[in-house]
Design a protein around this motif. Sequence first.
Motif, PDB file in Angstrom:
ATOM      1  N   VAL A  93      -5.716  -3.943  -9.791  1.00 33.09           N
ATOM      2  CA  VAL A  93      -6.894  -3.167  -9.196  1.00 33.09           C
ATOM      3  C   VAL A  93      -7.367  -4.175  -8.209  1.00 33.09           C
ATOM      4  O   VAL A  93      -7.769  -5.403  -8.396  1.00 33.09           O
ATOM      5  CB  VAL A  93      -8.123  -2.970 -10.295  1.00 33.09           C
ATOM      6  N   VAL A  94      -7.532  -3.623  -6.838  1.00 32.53           N
ATOM      7  CA  VAL A  94      -8.175  -4.350  -5.794  1.00 32.53           C
ATOM      8  C   VAL A  94      -9.097  -3.692  -5.251  1.00 32.53           C
ATOM      9  O   VAL A  94      -9.253  -2.441  -4.941  1.00 32.53           O
ATOM     10  CB  VAL A  94      -6.850  -4.351  -4.659  1.00 32.53           C
ATOM     11  N   ALA A  95     -10.165  -4.355  -4.938  1.00 32.28           N
ATOM     12  CA  ALA A  95     -11.700  -3.736  -4.442  1.00 32.28           C
ATOM     13  C   ALA A  95     -12.281  -4.652  -3.226  1.00 32.28           C
ATOM     14  O   ALA A  95     -11.905  -5.748  -3.177  1.00 32.28           O
ATOM     15  CB  ALA A  95     -12.515  -3.643  -5.665  1.00 32.28           C
ATOM     16  N   ASN A  96     -12.934  -4.025  -2.573  1.00 36.09           N
ATOM     17  CA  ASN A  96     -13.835  -4.937  -1.733  1.00 36.09           C
ATOM     18  C   ASN A  96     -14.700  -5.935  -2.323  1.00 36.09           C
ATOM     19  O   ASN A  96     -15.207  -5.246  -3.583  1.00 36.09           O
ATOM     20  CB  ASN A  96     -14.485  -4.082  -0.463  1.00 36.09           C
ATOM     21  N   ALA A 193       4.368  -3.396 -10.285  1.00 33.64           N
ATOM     22  CA  ALA A 193       3.204  -2.913 -10.932  1.00 33.64           C
ATOM     23  C   ALA A 193       2.516  -1.714 -10.075  1.00 33.64           C
ATOM     24  O   ALA A 193       2.968  -1.784  -8.732  1.00 33.64           O
ATOM     25  CB  ALA A 193       2.260  -3.785 -10.940  1.00 33.64           C
ATOM     26  N   THR A 194       1.528  -0.974 -10.295  1.00 22.21           N
ATOM     27  CA  THR A 194       0.935   0.033  -9.346  1.00 22.21           C
ATOM     28  C   THR A 194      -0.362  -0.706  -8.928  1.00 22.21           C
ATOM     29  O   THR A 194      -0.992  -1.456  -9.557  1.00 22.21           O
ATOM     30  CB  THR A 194       0.338   1.255 -10.216  1.00 22.21           C
ATOM     31  N   VAL A 195      -0.730  -0.530  -7.732  1.00 23.22           N
ATOM     32  CA  VAL A 195      -1.826  -0.967  -7.022  1.00 23.22           C
ATOM     33  C   VAL A 195      -2.828   0.202  -6.972  1.00 23.22           C
ATOM     34  O   VAL A 195      -2.670   1.269  -6.517  1.00 23.22           O
ATOM     35  CB  VAL A 195      -1.840  -1.303  -5.652  1.00 23.22           C
ATOM     36  N   ARG A 196      -4.177  -0.120  -7.541  1.00 23.98           N
ATOM     37  CA  ARG A 196      -5.124   1.048  -7.788  1.00 23.98           C
ATOM     38  C   ARG A 196      -6.414   0.385  -6.666  1.00 23.98           C
ATOM     39  O   ARG A 196      -7.026  -0.506  -7.100  1.00 23.98           O
ATOM     40  CB  ARG A 196      -5.514   1.039  -9.017  1.00 23.98           C
ATOM     41  N   PRO A 197      -6.497   1.020  -5.505  1.00 22.14           N
ATOM     42  CA  PRO A 197      -7.878   0.597  -4.872  1.00 22.14           C
ATOM     43  C   PRO A 197      -9.081   1.193  -5.256  1.00 22.14           C
ATOM     44  O   PRO A 197      -9.061   2.250  -5.912  1.00 22.14           O
ATOM     45  CB  PRO A 197      -7.397   1.474  -3.483  1.00 22.14           C
ATOM     46  N   PRO A 248       2.150   2.954  -5.320  1.00 24.99           N
ATOM     47  CA  PRO A 248       3.248   2.298  -5.957  1.00 24.99           C
ATOM     48  C   PRO A 248       3.721   1.107  -4.979  1.00 24.99           C
ATOM     49  O   PRO A 248       3.676   1.200  -3.724  1.00 24.99           O
ATOM     50  CB  PRO A 248       4.403   3.080  -5.761  1.00 24.99           C
ATOM     51  N   ALA A 249       3.869  -0.010  -5.806  1.00 26.62           N
ATOM     52  CA  ALA A 249       4.122  -1.404  -5.278  1.00 26.62           C
ATOM     53  C   ALA A 249       5.601  -1.125  -4.682  1.00 26.62           C
ATOM     54  O   ALA A 249       6.019  -1.967  -3.533  1.00 26.62           O
ATOM     55  CB  ALA A 249       4.212  -2.401  -6.063  1.00 26.62           C
ATOM     56  N   ASP A 250       6.434  -0.489  -5.138  1.00 26.58           N
ATOM     57  CA  ASP A 250       7.835  -0.307  -4.573  1.00 26.58           C
ATOM     58  C   ASP A 250       8.016   0.742  -3.145  1.00 26.58           C
ATOM     59  O   ASP A 250       7.031   1.327  -3.127  1.00 26.58           O
ATOM     60  CB  ASP A 250       8.942   0.170  -5.511  1.00 26.58           C
ATOM     61  N   GLY A 251       8.841   0.727  -2.484  1.00 22.17           N
ATOM     62  CA  GLY A 251       8.941   1.536  -1.412  1.00 22.17           C
ATOM     63  C   GLY A 251       8.323   0.897  -0.266  1.00 22.17           C
ATOM     64  O   GLY A 251       8.199   1.831   0.584  1.00 22.17           O
ATOM     65  N   GLU A 252       7.590  -0.108  -0.391  1.00 25.76           N
ATOM     66  CA  GLU A 252       6.904  -0.668   0.884  1.00 25.76           C
ATOM     67  C   GLU A 252       7.635  -1.776   1.869  1.00 25.76           C
ATOM     68  O   GLU A 252       8.632  -2.044   1.227  1.00 25.76           O
ATOM     69  CB  GLU A 252       5.602  -1.291   0.437  1.00 25.76           C
ATOM     70  N   ASP A 253       7.246  -1.834   2.922  1.00 27.73           N
ATOM     71  CA  ASP A 253       7.799  -2.866   3.523  1.00 27.73           C
ATOM     72  C   ASP A 253       7.601  -4.372   3.166  1.00 27.73           C
ATOM     73  O   ASP A 253       8.141  -5.056   3.925  1.00 27.73           O
ATOM     74  CB  ASP A 253       7.339  -2.566   5.245  1.00 27.73           C
ATOM     75  N   GLY A 254       6.943  -4.512   2.243  1.00 25.40           N
ATOM     76  CA  GLY A 254       6.477  -6.029   1.850  1.00 25.40           C
ATOM     77  C   GLY A 254       5.062  -6.031   1.627  1.00 25.40           C
ATOM     78  O   GLY A 254       4.276  -5.228   1.740  1.00 25.40           O
ATOM     79  N   ARG A 255       4.695  -7.180   1.096  1.00 22.73           N
ATOM     80  CA  ARG A 255       3.109  -7.358   0.425  1.00 22.73           C
ATOM     81  C   ARG A 255       2.158  -7.089   1.854  1.00 22.73           C
ATOM     82  O   ARG A 255       1.033  -6.754   1.546  1.00 22.73           O
ATOM     83  CB  ARG A 255       3.038  -8.853  -0.034  1.00 22.73           C
ATOM     84  N   ALA A 262      -3.862  -0.546   1.124  1.00 24.27           N
ATOM     85  CA  ALA A 262      -4.725  -0.784   0.185  1.00 24.27           C
ATOM     86  C   ALA A 262      -6.010  -0.819   0.929  1.00 24.27           C
ATOM     87  O   ALA A 262      -6.951  -0.282   0.546  1.00 24.27           O
ATOM     88  CB  ALA A 262      -4.557  -1.938  -1.054  1.00 24.27           C
ATOM     89  N   ARG A 263      -6.191  -1.629   1.863  1.00 20.63           N
ATOM     90  CA  ARG A 263      -7.267  -1.790   2.426  1.00 20.63           C
ATOM     91  C   ARG A 263      -7.683  -0.544   3.415  1.00 20.63           C
ATOM     92  O   ARG A 263      -9.087  -0.504   3.287  1.00 20.63           O
ATOM     93  CB  ARG A 263      -7.388  -3.175   3.510  1.00 20.63           C
ATOM     94  N   ALA A 264      -6.895   0.007   3.998  1.00 20.62           N
ATOM     95  CA  ALA A 264      -7.231   1.269   4.549  1.00 20.62           C
ATOM     96  C   ALA A 264      -7.970   2.045   3.521  1.00 20.62           C
ATOM     97  O   ALA A 264      -8.784   2.893   4.054  1.00 20.62           O
ATOM     98  CB  ALA A 264      -5.892   1.691   5.261  1.00 20.62           C
TER      99      ALA A 264
END
Length: 294
Positions: A93-96, A193-197, A248-255, A262-264
């Motif tokens: 879980v990522v939040a401002n 893992a999954t990222v939850r904004p 999803p954390a997979d399928g991205e170009d990297g961190r 996630a920030r957007a």
Amino acid sequence: MTGWLPVAPCTPAGCARHTGAVRAPLPAALLLLSGCALVLLGVACVPLVRLLGAGPRRRLTRHWARAVPQAFGVRVRVRLHAPDRTPGGGELVVANHISWLDIPLVASVLPGRTVAKREIRCWPLLGPLAARGGTLFIDRDRLRALPAAVREIATALRSGSRVVVFPEGSTWCGRGGGAFRPAVFQAAIDAGATVRPVRITYRTDPHGSGPTAGAVAFVGPDPLAASLWRVVRAAGLTAHVDVLAPIPADGEDGRRALARRARAAVLGAGDPLQARQTAVASDRANRPAESVHH
């Protein structure tokens, strides 16, 4: 300052101001006492709550965390844009990050293990509660501690835990925001893992149409006691928590790409131009440094 220890330009004098109605000192003092009493009750009950099963423990944590901001006089409005849990695996879980209030607000919807700076362990009230609640304390003063921190978070995610992080690396006043440091997103990638904004905003009316509530900003060298008093004196504060769709954390170009996405989402970058500007600014800010911090 190092990339492991980012600092926001926000200051208490310049950002932490309330322009709306204020409470009289006596009602504010009563709110302060009730809020601190509720936090102390949470600290005292942690050993008993940990004896419960996972389901009852999560429900009690949510109810208590939801009550904490309300005890300090802050209304809470939650909007779920997607289910609160993705089946299987861990969830990052990522939040401002604006205030100390962000922690119970996220816990009221998505309780999990919070990543926090080591200094919080020594805070009055909140420090013991964080330690007993399974907080992952990170040493931000040593850049060499970063790989170990990433591994620790990845291990927690692999075990199926939910880990809560504020990847801006510091608190901001809410009028803007810092780049999402990409290191923690590597942990999500490593663990699959999954990222939850989650988007957190504070307003001076319950419908979110009023001005941003600067009174809740806990920035710079602001003492915790001063921030607590400012919050209880400010009348009409409402916290809005938007739980956004998982990424999803997979399928991205990297961190870095995952951090930008996630920030957007957290900033609500809806139009293409704003999204591009957000991505460019975040990418430039991310290149020289990486960090993970509460």
